[in-house]
Design a protein around this motif. Structure first.
Motif, PDB file in Angstrom:
ATOM      1  N   ALA A  78       5.123  -9.274  10.626  1.00  0.00           N
ATOM      2  CA  ALA A  78       4.883  -8.307   9.560  1.00  0.00           C
ATOM      3  C   ALA A  78       4.371  -8.979   8.296  1.00  0.00           C
ATOM      4  CB  ALA A  78       6.171  -7.549   9.242  1.00  0.00           C
ATOM      5  N   HIS A  79       3.347  -8.400   7.705  1.00  0.00           N
ATOM      6  CA  HIS A  79       2.834  -8.844   6.406  1.00  0.00           C
ATOM      7  C   HIS A  79       1.847  -7.797   5.918  1.00  0.00           C
ATOM      8  CE1 HIS A  79       1.494 -11.447   3.160  1.00  0.00           C
ATOM      9  NE2 HIS A  79       2.506 -12.237   3.449  1.00  0.00           N
ATOM     10  N   SER A  80       1.661  -7.723   4.605  1.00  0.00           N
ATOM     11  CA  SER A  80       0.665  -6.804   4.066  1.00  0.00           C
ATOM     12  C   SER A  80      -0.742  -7.353   4.190  1.00  0.00           C
ATOM     13  CB  SER A  80       0.970  -6.489   2.593  1.00  0.00           C
ATOM     14  OG  SER A  80       2.033  -5.573   2.503  1.00  0.00           O
ATOM     15  N   GLY A  81      -0.868  -8.673   4.401  1.00  0.00           N
ATOM     16  CA  GLY A  81      -2.173  -9.289   4.579  1.00  0.00           C
ATOM     17  C   GLY A  81      -2.512  -9.427   6.049  1.00  0.00           C
ATOM     18  N   SER A  82      -3.610  -8.822   6.478  1.00  0.00           N
ATOM     19  CA  SER A  82      -3.962  -8.820   7.901  1.00  0.00           C
ATOM     20  C   SER A  82      -4.211 -10.221   8.430  1.00  0.00           C
ATOM     21  CB  SER A  82      -5.197  -7.943   8.129  1.00  0.00           C
ATOM     22  OG  SER A  82      -4.972  -6.627   7.679  1.00  0.00           O
ATOM     23  N   SER A  83      -4.926 -11.051   7.668  1.00  0.00           N
ATOM     24  CA  SER A  83      -5.229 -12.398   8.143  1.00  0.00           C
ATOM     25  C   SER A  83      -3.968 -13.248   8.231  1.00  0.00           C
ATOM     26  CB  SER A  83      -6.259 -13.073   7.228  1.00  0.00           C
ATOM     27  OG  SER A  83      -5.755 -13.203   5.912  1.00  0.00           O
ATOM     28  N   PRO A 104       2.816  -1.350  10.336  1.00  0.00           N
ATOM     29  CA  PRO A 104       1.736  -1.161   9.374  1.00  0.00           C
ATOM     30  C   PRO A 104       1.981  -2.048   8.149  1.00  0.00           C
ATOM     31  CG  PRO A 104       2.607   0.952  10.105  1.00  0.00           C
ATOM     32  CD  PRO A 104       3.551  -0.104  10.599  1.00  0.00           C
ATOM     33  N   PRO A 105       0.945  -2.351   7.377  1.00  0.00           N
ATOM     34  CA  PRO A 105       1.149  -3.128   6.149  1.00  0.00           C
ATOM     35  C   PRO A 105       2.177  -2.438   5.258  1.00  0.00           C
ATOM     36  CG  PRO A 105      -1.184  -2.834   6.584  1.00  0.00           C
ATOM     37  CD  PRO A 105      -0.459  -1.951   7.547  1.00  0.00           C
ATOM     38  N   TYR A 106       3.088  -3.216   4.676  1.00  0.00           N
ATOM     39  CA  TYR A 106       4.125  -2.621   3.838  1.00  0.00           C
ATOM     40  C   TYR A 106       3.797  -2.804   2.359  1.00  0.00           C
ATOM     41  CZ  TYR A 106       5.736  -7.492   3.868  1.00  0.00           C
ATOM     42  OH  TYR A 106       5.799  -8.859   3.775  1.00  0.00           O
ATOM     43  N   TYR A 107       4.620  -2.270   1.504  1.00  0.00           N
ATOM     44  CA  TYR A 107       4.505  -2.202   0.036  1.00  0.00           C
ATOM     45  C   TYR A 107       3.568  -1.080  -0.366  1.00  0.00           C
ATOM     46  CZ  TYR A 107       3.928  -3.204  -4.876  1.00  0.00           C
ATOM     47  OH  TYR A 107       3.879  -3.074  -6.237  1.00  0.00           O
ATOM     48  N   HIS A 108       2.270  -1.205  -0.062  1.00  0.00           N
ATOM     49  CA  HIS A 108       1.371  -0.075  -0.282  1.00  0.00           C
ATOM     50  C   HIS A 108       1.354   0.782   0.982  1.00  0.00           C
ATOM     51  CE1 HIS A 108      -1.659  -1.933   2.344  1.00  0.00           C
ATOM     52  NE2 HIS A 108      -1.338  -3.069   1.758  1.00  0.00           N
ATOM     53  N   VAL A 109       1.118   2.085   0.813  1.00  0.00           N
ATOM     54  CA  VAL A 109       1.050   2.973   1.973  1.00  0.00           C
ATOM     55  C   VAL A 109      -0.381   2.951   2.506  1.00  0.00           C
ATOM     56  CG1 VAL A 109       1.348   5.317   2.824  1.00  0.00           C
ATOM     57  CG2 VAL A 109       2.872   4.441   1.033  1.00  0.00           C
ATOM     58  N   PRO A 110      -0.582   2.435   3.705  1.00  0.00           N
ATOM     59  CA  PRO A 110      -1.946   2.294   4.213  1.00  0.00           C
ATOM     60  C   PRO A 110      -2.540   3.627   4.659  1.00  0.00           C
ATOM     61  CG  PRO A 110      -0.390   1.639   5.885  1.00  0.00           C
ATOM     62  CD  PRO A 110       0.423   1.945   4.654  1.00  0.00           C
ATOM     63  N   GLU A 113      -7.330   4.409   8.238  1.00  0.00           N
ATOM     64  CA  GLU A 113      -8.381   3.401   8.394  1.00  0.00           C
ATOM     65  C   GLU A 113      -7.842   2.004   8.145  1.00  0.00           C
ATOM     66  OE1 GLU A 113     -10.028   7.327   7.780  1.00  0.00           O
ATOM     67  OE2 GLU A 113      -8.602   6.176   6.562  1.00  0.00           O
ATOM     68  N   GLY A 114      -6.943   1.902   7.156  1.00  0.00           N
ATOM     69  CA  GLY A 114      -6.327   0.603   6.879  1.00  0.00           C
ATOM     70  C   GLY A 114      -5.467   0.114   8.031  1.00  0.00           C
ATOM     71  N   MET A 115      -4.718   1.038   8.653  1.00  0.00           N
ATOM     72  CA  MET A 115      -3.920   0.669   9.825  1.00  0.00           C
ATOM     73  C   MET A 115      -4.818   0.188  10.960  1.00  0.00           C
ATOM     74  SD  MET A 115      -1.006   3.588  10.267  1.00  0.00           S
ATOM     75  CE  MET A 115      -0.279   4.436   8.882  1.00  0.00           C
ATOM     76  N   ILE A 116      -5.898   0.910  11.190  1.00  0.00           N
ATOM     77  CA  ILE A 116      -6.820   0.527  12.267  1.00  0.00           C
ATOM     78  C   ILE A 116      -7.338  -0.880  12.042  1.00  0.00           C
ATOM     79  CG2 ILE A 116      -9.069   1.019  13.309  1.00  0.00           C
ATOM     80  CD1 ILE A 116      -8.455   4.037  12.656  1.00  0.00           C
ATOM     81  N   ASP A 117      -7.776  -1.170  10.819  1.00  0.00           N
ATOM     82  CA  ASP A 117      -8.283  -2.507  10.508  1.00  0.00           C
ATOM     83  C   ASP A 117      -7.198  -3.564  10.702  1.00  0.00           C
ATOM     84  OD1 ASP A 117     -10.771  -1.515   9.910  1.00  0.00           O
ATOM     85  OD2 ASP A 117     -10.484  -1.532   7.739  1.00  0.00           O
ATOM     86  N   HIS A 118      -5.998  -3.275  10.192  1.00  0.00           N
ATOM     87  CA  HIS A 118      -4.897  -4.243  10.250  1.00  0.00           C
ATOM     88  C   HIS A 118      -4.540  -4.590  11.693  1.00  0.00           C
ATOM     89  CE1 HIS A 118      -1.424  -6.333   8.598  1.00  0.00           C
ATOM     90  NE2 HIS A 118      -0.606  -5.654   9.387  1.00  0.00           N
TER      91      HIS A 118
END
Length: 294
Positions: A78-83, A104-110, A113-118
């Motif tokens: 888990a991390h908010s940064g995909s890389s 899904p990335p945490y802290y901000h609500v993705p 599209e953001g989930m798909i990319d992540h």
């Protein structure tokens, strides 16, 4: 394909807040001896949010060595940064992990599209099978997101479901058939999600009741539903009610219980988590005594 009872383990710390490697080894060995189908490290139960990257890699090193040729290993990335998630996923795969657990990335609500990319970035760069965490951080993953990611990478093979929609197990199977396996991820929803056709369990409850959860899973697979429910009601539900009654104390509850059971040395958690109150510790102790775990 992974299936069965996958246990989300704690990360033991010593009194100086350092990773207690000997307790970690003892916990892993204890669960392997109980014939669990797999072990999950660096999930929420494992306090991934308070661990530095070098500590995470050391935990992966230790658990991959202890589970090698004995049981499956799943690693939380888990991390908010995909890389950043992708880099840790690649390391876990190189060390022999069967899959990585990715919310899904945490802290901000993705956005969807953001989930798909992540998920896609981790699937393509991590080079290890993905278990997407549907409901992780309280964020539900729409099924169309999974469809888009599956079109971009074949690595998405598993779903951990904690979103409070038990019928979503069936929806996943209707959409993806046997290409995606769904795991029950909420302690108190184990039975209805298994009855909906879940392919396994990914819960913290297995820290305390690994054999019983494996037996529940096997009984349901053999359509012995009443027997499975009896074991759940006798052993899983009581501990789930006590450990989960205050949501932000469940990690401490499992650590305190494992310490009382003599499996890990301390119940230390890292800030901002705090030690349980004496009344909660007494509550846990009485439950464990009644359950004959201590």
């Amino acid at each position: 394909m992974l299936k069965g009872n996958q246990v989300l383990i704690v990360t033991p710390f010593d009194n100086n807040y350092e990773v207690d490697e000997s307790s970690l080894v003892n916990l892993v060995d204890h669960l392997v001896e109980q014939d669990v189908a797999g072990i999950i490290v660096l999930g929420t139960t494992g306090e991934f949010f308070s661990l530095q990257d070098h500590e995470k890699k050391r935990i992966i090193d230790i658990t991959s060595e202890r589970t090698k040729d004995r049981t499956a290993l799943i690693v939380g990335v888990a991390h908010s940064g995909s890389s950043i998630s992708a880099d840790m996923a690649r390391y876990a795969g190189e060390k022999g992990a069967s899959a990585v657990l990715l919310p899904p990335p945490y802290y901000h609500v993705p956005t969807p599209e953001g989930m798909i990319d992540h998920f896609t970035i981790v699937g393509q760069r991590g080079n290890v099978d993905l278990m997407v965490y549907d409901g992780g951080g309280g964020i539900e993953v729409p099924i169309h997101v999974i469809e888009k990611v599956r079109a971009a990478t074949s690595k998405l093979r598993y779903i951990k479901l904690t979103a409070p929609k038990v019928t979503k197990v069936r929806e996943y199977h209707e959409t993806f058939g046997s290409e995606v396996s769904v795991f029950a991820g909420e302690d108190l929803l184990i039975m209805p999600e298994l009855l909906e056709g879940a392919d396994g369990l990914t819960t913290a409850a297995g820290n305390l009741r690994p054999k019983e959860l494996t037996e529940i899973f096997n009984l349901v697979q053999n359509e012995k539903f009443s027997e499975a429910q009896m074991i759940h009601d006798a052993h899983i539900a009581p501990q789930a009610i006590v450990t989960g009654s205050i949501r932000n104390e469940f990690i401490q509850c499992f650590k305190t219980s494992l310490k009382m059971m003599g499996i890990i040395k301390t119940d230390t958690v890292r800030p901002p988590l705090h030690r349980l109150s004496e009344s909660r510790i007494q509550n846990l102790s009485l439950m464990l005594q009644n359950q004959k775990l201590i």
